[in-house]
Each structure stands twice: as structure tokens, then as C-alpha cells.
Write a protein that holds these residues in place. Structure first.
Motif, PDB file in Angstrom:
ATOM      1  N   LEU A 118       0.375 -39.878  57.159  1.00 34.96           N
ATOM      2  CA  LEU A 118      -0.113 -40.000  58.400  1.00 34.96           C
ATOM      3  C   LEU A 118       0.727 -41.255  58.903  1.00 34.96           C
ATOM      4  CD1 LEU A 118      -1.668 -38.727  60.778  1.00 34.96           C
ATOM      5  CD2 LEU A 118      -3.634 -40.275  60.053  1.00 34.96           C
ATOM      6  N   MET A 119       0.583 -42.267  58.236  1.00 34.01           N
ATOM      7  CA  MET A 119       1.047 -43.686  58.617  1.00 34.01           C
ATOM      8  C   MET A 119       2.791 -43.515  58.965  1.00 34.01           C
ATOM      9  SD  MET A 119      -1.582 -45.494  59.121  1.00 34.01           S
ATOM     10  CE  MET A 119      -2.599 -44.048  59.623  1.00 34.01           C
ATOM     11  N   LYS A 120       3.282 -42.750  58.372  1.00 34.84           N
ATOM     12  CA  LYS A 120       4.748 -42.709  58.345  1.00 34.84           C
ATOM     13  C   LYS A 120       5.181 -41.214  59.165  1.00 34.84           C
ATOM     14  CE  LYS A 120       5.616 -44.265  53.552  1.00 34.84           C
ATOM     15  NZ  LYS A 120       6.360 -43.934  52.283  1.00 34.84           N
ATOM     16  N   HIS A 121       4.123 -40.747  59.926  1.00 32.38           N
ATOM     17  CA  HIS A 121       4.046 -39.666  60.835  1.00 32.38           C
ATOM     18  C   HIS A 121       4.787 -38.535  60.123  1.00 32.38           C
ATOM     19  CE1 HIS A 121       5.175 -37.717  64.823  1.00 32.38           C
ATOM     20  NE2 HIS A 121       3.923 -37.609  64.669  1.00 32.38           N
ATOM     21  N   GLU A 122       4.458 -38.225  58.815  1.00 29.77           N
ATOM     22  CA  GLU A 122       4.906 -37.056  58.101  1.00 29.77           C
ATOM     23  C   GLU A 122       3.821 -36.166  58.163  1.00 29.77           C
ATOM     24  OE1 GLU A 122       5.609 -38.406  54.113  1.00 29.77           O
ATOM     25  OE2 GLU A 122       7.437 -39.789  54.537  1.00 29.77           O
ATOM     26  N   ILE A 123       2.794 -36.450  58.856  1.00 28.16           N
ATOM     27  CA  ILE A 123       1.633 -35.664  59.096  1.00 28.16           C
ATOM     28  C   ILE A 123       1.489 -35.940  60.569  1.00 28.16           C
ATOM     29  CG2 ILE A 123      -0.984 -35.093  58.870  1.00 28.16           C
ATOM     30  CD1 ILE A 123      -0.628 -35.572  56.066  1.00 28.16           C
ATOM     31  N   PRO A 124       1.234 -34.915  61.489  1.00 26.98           N
ATOM     32  CA  PRO A 124       1.173 -35.168  63.003  1.00 26.98           C
ATOM     33  C   PRO A 124      -0.357 -35.601  63.098  1.00 26.98           C
ATOM     34  CG  PRO A 124       0.887 -32.683  62.580  1.00 26.98           C
ATOM     35  CD  PRO A 124       1.413 -33.496  61.354  1.00 26.98           C
ATOM     36  N   TRP A 125      -0.553 -36.333  64.192  1.00 28.60           N
ATOM     37  CA  TRP A 125      -1.893 -36.892  64.636  1.00 28.60           C
ATOM     38  C   TRP A 125      -2.712 -35.845  65.102  1.00 28.60           C
ATOM     39  CZ3 TRP A 125      -3.902 -41.677  63.619  1.00 28.60           C
ATOM     40  CH2 TRP A 125      -3.054 -42.572  63.025  1.00 28.60           C
ATOM     41  N   THR A 126      -2.184 -34.754  65.677  1.00 22.72           N
ATOM     42  CA  THR A 126      -2.847 -33.612  65.910  1.00 22.72           C
ATOM     43  C   THR A 126      -3.718 -32.602  64.744  1.00 22.72           C
ATOM     44  OG1 THR A 126      -0.936 -32.351  66.218  1.00 22.72           O
ATOM     45  CG2 THR A 126      -1.954 -33.427  68.262  1.00 22.72           C
ATOM     46  N   ASP A 127      -3.613 -32.994  63.621  1.00 20.60           N
ATOM     47  CA  ASP A 127      -3.683 -32.337  62.383  1.00 20.60           C
ATOM     48  C   ASP A 127      -5.265 -32.069  62.341  1.00 20.60           C
ATOM     49  OD1 ASP A 127      -2.807 -31.169  59.608  1.00 20.60           O
ATOM     50  OD2 ASP A 127      -4.465 -32.538  59.245  1.00 20.60           O
ATOM     51  N   GLN A 128      -5.775 -31.313  61.800  1.00 24.51           N
ATOM     52  CA  GLN A 128      -7.186 -30.951  61.813  1.00 24.51           C
ATOM     53  C   GLN A 128      -7.883 -32.196  60.770  1.00 24.51           C
ATOM     54  OE1 GLN A 128      -9.492 -28.834  63.314  1.00 24.51           O
ATOM     55  NE2 GLN A 128     -11.223 -30.244  61.947  1.00 24.51           N
ATOM     56  N   GLY A 129      -7.020 -32.694  59.837  1.00 26.44           N
ATOM     57  CA  GLY A 129      -7.646 -33.816  59.181  1.00 26.44           C
ATOM     58  C   GLY A 129      -7.882 -35.020  59.810  1.00 26.44           C
ATOM     59  N   VAL A 130      -7.183 -35.140  61.056  1.00 29.73           N
ATOM     60  CA  VAL A 130      -7.341 -36.414  61.872  1.00 29.73           C
ATOM     61  C   VAL A 130      -8.685 -36.108  62.667  1.00 29.73           C
ATOM     62  CG1 VAL A 130      -6.614 -37.690  63.712  1.00 29.73           C
ATOM     63  CG2 VAL A 130      -4.952 -37.117  61.925  1.00 29.73           C
ATOM     64  N   HIS A 131      -8.859 -34.842  63.278  1.00 23.56           N
ATOM     65  CA  HIS A 131     -10.109 -34.341  64.091  1.00 23.56           C
ATOM     66  C   HIS A 131     -11.275 -34.758  63.194  1.00 23.56           C
ATOM     67  CE1 HIS A 131     -11.577 -32.428  67.367  1.00 23.56           C
ATOM     68  NE2 HIS A 131     -12.350 -32.027  66.520  1.00 23.56           N
ATOM     69  N   THR A 132     -11.270 -34.298  61.880  1.00 24.88           N
ATOM     70  CA  THR A 132     -12.419 -34.295  61.095  1.00 24.88           C
ATOM     71  C   THR A 132     -12.819 -35.866  60.834  1.00 24.88           C
ATOM     72  OG1 THR A 132     -11.743 -32.234  59.974  1.00 24.88           O
ATOM     73  CG2 THR A 132     -13.305 -33.771  58.835  1.00 24.88           C
ATOM     74  N   LEU A 149      -7.314 -37.557  72.710  1.00 26.40           N
ATOM     75  CA  LEU A 149      -6.898 -38.763  72.197  1.00 26.40           C
ATOM     76  C   LEU A 149      -5.749 -38.373  70.883  1.00 26.40           C
ATOM     77  CD1 LEU A 149      -9.798 -40.861  72.237  1.00 26.40           C
ATOM     78  CD2 LEU A 149      -7.970 -41.196  73.599  1.00 26.40           C
ATOM     79  N   GLN A 150      -5.911 -37.409  70.362  1.00 31.72           N
ATOM     80  CA  GLN A 150      -5.018 -36.886  69.178  1.00 31.72           C
ATOM     81  C   GLN A 150      -3.750 -36.627  69.911  1.00 31.72           C
ATOM     82  OE1 GLN A 150      -8.004 -34.370  66.860  1.00 31.72           O
ATOM     83  NE2 GLN A 150      -6.586 -34.546  65.664  1.00 31.72           N
ATOM     84  N   LYS A 151      -3.742 -35.701  70.978  1.00 30.59           N
ATOM     85  CA  LYS A 151      -2.678 -35.437  71.676  1.00 30.59           C
ATOM     86  C   LYS A 151      -1.784 -36.701  72.075  1.00 30.59           C
ATOM     87  CE  LYS A 151      -4.134 -30.835  73.337  1.00 30.59           C
ATOM     88  NZ  LYS A 151      -4.498 -30.235  74.367  1.00 30.59           N
ATOM     89  N   SER A 152      -2.465 -37.720  72.568  1.00 34.44           N
ATOM     90  CA  SER A 152      -1.982 -38.912  72.995  1.00 34.44           C
ATOM     91  C   SER A 152      -1.319 -39.543  71.938  1.00 34.44           C
ATOM     92  CB  SER A 152      -2.942 -39.661  73.588  1.00 34.44           C
ATOM     93  OG  SER A 152      -2.314 -40.908  74.034  1.00 34.44           O
ATOM     94  N   ALA A 153      -2.328 -39.519  70.891  1.00 26.68           N
ATOM     95  CA  ALA A 153      -1.534 -40.217  69.519  1.00 26.68           C
ATOM     96  C   ALA A 153      -0.230 -39.726  69.051  1.00 26.68           C
ATOM     97  CB  ALA A 153      -2.552 -40.284  68.358  1.00 26.68           C
ATOM     98  N   GLU A 154      -0.092 -38.248  68.878  1.00 22.44           N
ATOM     99  CA  GLU A 154       0.920 -37.517  68.460  1.00 22.44           C
ATOM    100  C   GLU A 154       2.254 -37.640  69.594  1.00 22.44           C
ATOM    101  OE1 GLU A 154       3.503 -35.041  66.292  1.00 22.44           O
ATOM    102  OE2 GLU A 154       1.617 -36.379  65.838  1.00 22.44           O
TER     103      GLU A 154
END
Length: 451
Positions: A244-258, A438-443
Motif C-alpha cells: 500500500l505504501m508503494k501504491h501496489e495496492i489501491p487506496w480504494t481497496d476494501q482492506g483500507v476501508h476495513t 476519503l479513500q477516493k481522494s487518497a487514490e
């Protein structure tokens, strides 16, 4: 700014603000060099500006300048002891230029592009790699040839740039954990929680008992990044955090939401008004037993107890409770700090002699005689002055399968800066709808930054 010989205590900068790791660093590569800026090293004599020959005789009696962000009273005293012992060992005089933590971070790039000190305090991992990649710091592979056997492979990796060269000599690390006062837990018959459900239940009980369950502050922006990190590693694991820190996972991912959902669950038990409070004041609420717990680094909470002359023997901590059984309590943030050599160093040979000393067990032990909150990194280090907090820190860090370096050190500075604003907006409004926004903004910002 102050110029003080290493044999005495450094004098603080006239700027009284406290640490803020990120603000002003984002987009730092675009900053122009500033002549005479707040971090510009004070001038030295013409003799000091000449590089020395590199042997002990030629560097003895010469002077190196050391830019320091150790502006708080407790770490400043420890750093003064370290530089004084470095002079005794290397025969190199050390002139310390202390700037408050906030200003140091805000001006780091213009400082390195301008007229920097020979040596400066900084952070391991990505933060070190970021400036090494810009050619603003000097590789110190020759120093590591002499001190490499003193450190673990992981410590060396944290000191290594993307080009494979070493750029930093580490001095200590410290865990991010949940602090509490032993006397308060004993008096109220509280038990240390090991699971999320137990943690939430304890927070509810504390609130019903009239306590602030969890002291919390985020005016400086960076403290809440630690809460995101630990929830992320507890829920999704260490590898997910790094990706996530390297943006290999999107900030809109469900894991971030959790992660945000769990944070929202405990928001009623966090000290209110966090965006207007500095962490030192949150720590005082814990010291004064107005709050039951506080999640932060020993480098802050234990150091603040020392500065405030609070009862350090009453302070204890536990590692953040398990949420996902798959990961348990296997990971934590344990940031590593150290020292680097400026590309524009005027006396690099003498500066390397100082670094060679700092990378030894005696140097770390000397530093830790005064430091009552961090732990050293030298292999097999024996420190007679370690207190209960430090001994426990060593044990808990050793239990981890992996340790992270904190969001602002594991990610691009611009992204970490963006997350400061996003998380502060979440603190103001932790609703489900706002989380999604906020997730959309981060992504969106991540795509722009990492492209």
C-alpha cells in the motif's frame, strides 16, 4: 540556530515548535536552495572547510559541524553526551547546530541544497533513500566496511540506498505501543487486552469510569499515521502495508476501508478535539491519570514522562491487540533514526571518523546513559542503564516477524503528506460515507504522485 561545542549542552533554536515530520517535505525535490535559511549551517573557519587527509593525525583537532533536529530537552541532552564522547574517541571537535524538529523537516531539502553541515540527523529506510537518490548525501560504504559487523543485516538494509550503497549510520529504534499507568490499572482492576474485542470493552469501561479511554492528538499531523499503520498491519498484515505504501495496492481497496471502519469503532473512546492538540498535551493527560491509555512511540511518551519529571516507573505498555488471527501481534512500527553525511560536507574525512565511532557499542551505550526511552541497534549490546521500558522494548521488538518504519518513512513523502490531511478529515468525520470519499481522494492523489 546555535553553535555549541560538543563538550557542552546544545542550545535550542529560538523557534519553539515541536516535531512535525512531514509538513513542507512533500514535493521537496522542487524546492530551491535557500541562502541563509533557517537550516543553513553556521559558517566555519577556512581551515575547517578544507578536507583533511583521512588519517588520525590529520583529522585530530579539526572540526565537523552536525545539524541536529534533537531539539526537545531529553533527546538534546542524550545527543550532547554522544557528540562529546565522539570527540573524546576520535579527537574531532563537533559543533552542533540545533534546529527545532518542525523547522528541520520543513527545510531539509533547501538545507541540503544550500550550505549544509557536514553531518545531520535523519531517518532510516525510504526517508534516507529519498535524499540519496537526489544526490544530496554522500555514500559511506567505507564507514560500513569498518562498522558493518556491529549491526544486523536488517539494520544495514535500512541504511542502504536504492543504488546498493550505504548512506546512514543508525543509532536506535523504538516501538509504537499502547501505554498505561500500572497504578491506575491495579487500582481499577483493569486487565491488559490482547484482542480487539477486549480492547474495545476496556475502552468502554474506562469511559464509564470517567476516564478518557485513549489519549489522542494530531495537531502535528504525523501521530495519527501510527494508528492507521497498526490497524492496517493487524488487519491486513505487513506485506499489505508495504505494498500500500508503494501504491501496489489501491487506496480504494476494501482492506483500507476495513482499517477505517475499525478506527471509527473506537473513535468514541479517543480524546476529542485531537486535530487541535499536540501529542505532548495528550501525554500529559496520561501522566495525570485523566486518560487510561495512549498509543504512541516510546520516543515520545516515555521521553515526555522524563521531561515532565513524571513517575517513569509507573509507566508500562502492551503491544497493540490482535484483530486478525492470521497476523496476531506479529508486526509493529519501530522507526530507526540515525546520521548521514552531506554531499557538500566540508570535512568529510573527520565526519566519517565521527560516524565510525557512532556505529559502535560504546557509542550507543554512551547515548543511552541519558536516553531512557529508545533502544540501541548494535549486535549484542549490553546497556546497564536500560530501565523497564527499554528492556521490554527490546523484547517486544524481537518478537516481531517484521517491523515497519512508520507511514511517513515507508511511503513517498508527498503521499504521506496527503494522508495527513485525509486522516485529519477522517478524525473530524468518521462516517462510512466520508470514509469512501476519503479513500477516493487518497487514490486520486496516489495516482498522480506515483505516476
Amino acid at each position: 540556530m546555535s553553535d555549541v561545542e560538543s563538550s557542552g549542552s546544545t542550545t535550542s533554536s529560538p523557534f519553539a515548535t515541536r516535531r512535525n515530520v512531514l509538513r513542507g517535505v512533500a514535493g521537496a525535490a522542487g524546492l530551491a536552495a535557500v541562502s541563509g535559511g533557517l537550516l543553513t549551517a553556521c559558517s566555519s573557519s577556512s581551515d575547517d572547510k578544507k578536507k583533511t587527509g583521512g588519517n588520525a593525525a590529520s583529522i585530530a583537532g579539526s572540526t565537523v559541524t552536525f545539524g541536529s533536529n534533537y531539539s526537545d530537552a531529553a533527546p538534546k541532552a542524550a545527543f550532547s553526551a554522544l557528540t562529546a564522547s565522539a570527540t573524546t574517541s576520535s579527537k574531532v571537535k563537533v559543533k552542533v547546530n540545533t534546529v527545532d524538529h518542525n523547522t528541520f523537516q520543513q527545510n531539509i531539502t533547501s538545507y541540503l541544497q544550500g550550505t549544509p553541515d557536514d553531518l545531520f540527523t535523519w531517518f532510516a529506510g525510504y526517508r534516507m533513500q529519498y535524499f540519496a537518490a537526489q544526490g544530496l548525501v554522500e555514500p559511506i560504504d567505507d564507514v560500513w566496511e569498518k562498522i558493518g559487523g556491529n549491526f544486523s543485516a536488517s539494520a544495514k538494509q535500512l541504511s542502504t540506498g536504492l543504488d546498493g550503497h550505504q548512506y546512514l549510520v543508525p543509532i536506535y529504534n523504538y516501538p509504537w505501543v499502547v501505554f498505561y499507568n500500572k497504578s491506575e490499572f491495579a487500582k481499577r482492576h483493569y486487565s491488559v487486552p490482547t484482542t480487539w474485542d477486549e480492547y474495545v470493552k476496556l475502552a468502554k469501561k474506562m469511559k464509564s469510569d470517567g476516564l478518557i479511554p485513549i489519549a489522542f492528538a494530531d495537531k502535528d499531523g504525523w501521530p495519527a499515521l501510527g494508528t492507521f499503520d497498526i490497524l492496517n498491519m493487524r488487519i491486513n498484515g505487513y506485506d499489505y502495508h508495504i505494498k500500500l505504501m508503494k501504491h501496489e495496492i489501491p487506496w480504494t481497496d476494501q482492506g483500507v476501508h476495513t482499517v477505517f471502519q475499525h478506527w471509527a469503532e473506537i473513535m468514541p473512546y479517543l480524546q476529542t478535539g485531537a486535530n487541535g492538540r499536540i501529542w505532548q498535551d495528550a501525554s500529559k493527560a496520561l501522566e495525570q491519570k485523566q486518560a487510561g491509555m495512549m498509543f504512541q512511540g516510546t520516543n515520545q511518551v516515555a521521553a515526555q514522562y522524563v521531561t515532565d519529571k513524571a513517575d517513569l516507573d509507573d509507566l508500562d505498555f502492551f503491544t497493540f491487540p490482535s484483530i486478525n488471527p492470521q497476523w496476531g501481534q506479529d508486526y509493529m512500527d519501530a522507526p530507526t533514526d540515525g546520521f548521514m553525511l552531506s554531499k557538500k560536507a566540508k570535512n568529510s574525512d573527520a565526519a566519517k571518523a565521527v560516524l565510525e565511532y557512532i556505529g559502535t557499542g560504546p557509542a550507543e551505550s554512551e547515548y543511552l546513559k541519558t536516553d531512557q526511552w529508545d533502544v540501541g541497534l548494535v549486535n549484542g549490546l549490553q546497556v546497564p542503564t536500560y530501565n523497564a521500558i527499554q528492556k521490554k522494548s527490546v523484547a517486544e521488538i524481537a518478537k516481531c516477524k517484521s517491523v515497519a518504519q512508520f507511514m511517513d518513512r515507508d511511503s513517498d513523502p508527498a503521499m504521506a503528506n496527503a494522508m495527513i490531511s485525509i486522516i485529519q478529515k477522517f478524525i473530524d468525520d468518521p462516517s462510512t460515507g466520508n470514509i469512501a470519499s476519503l479513500q477516493k481522494s487518497a487514490e486520486s492523489q496516489a495516482k498522480a504522485i506515483y505516476s
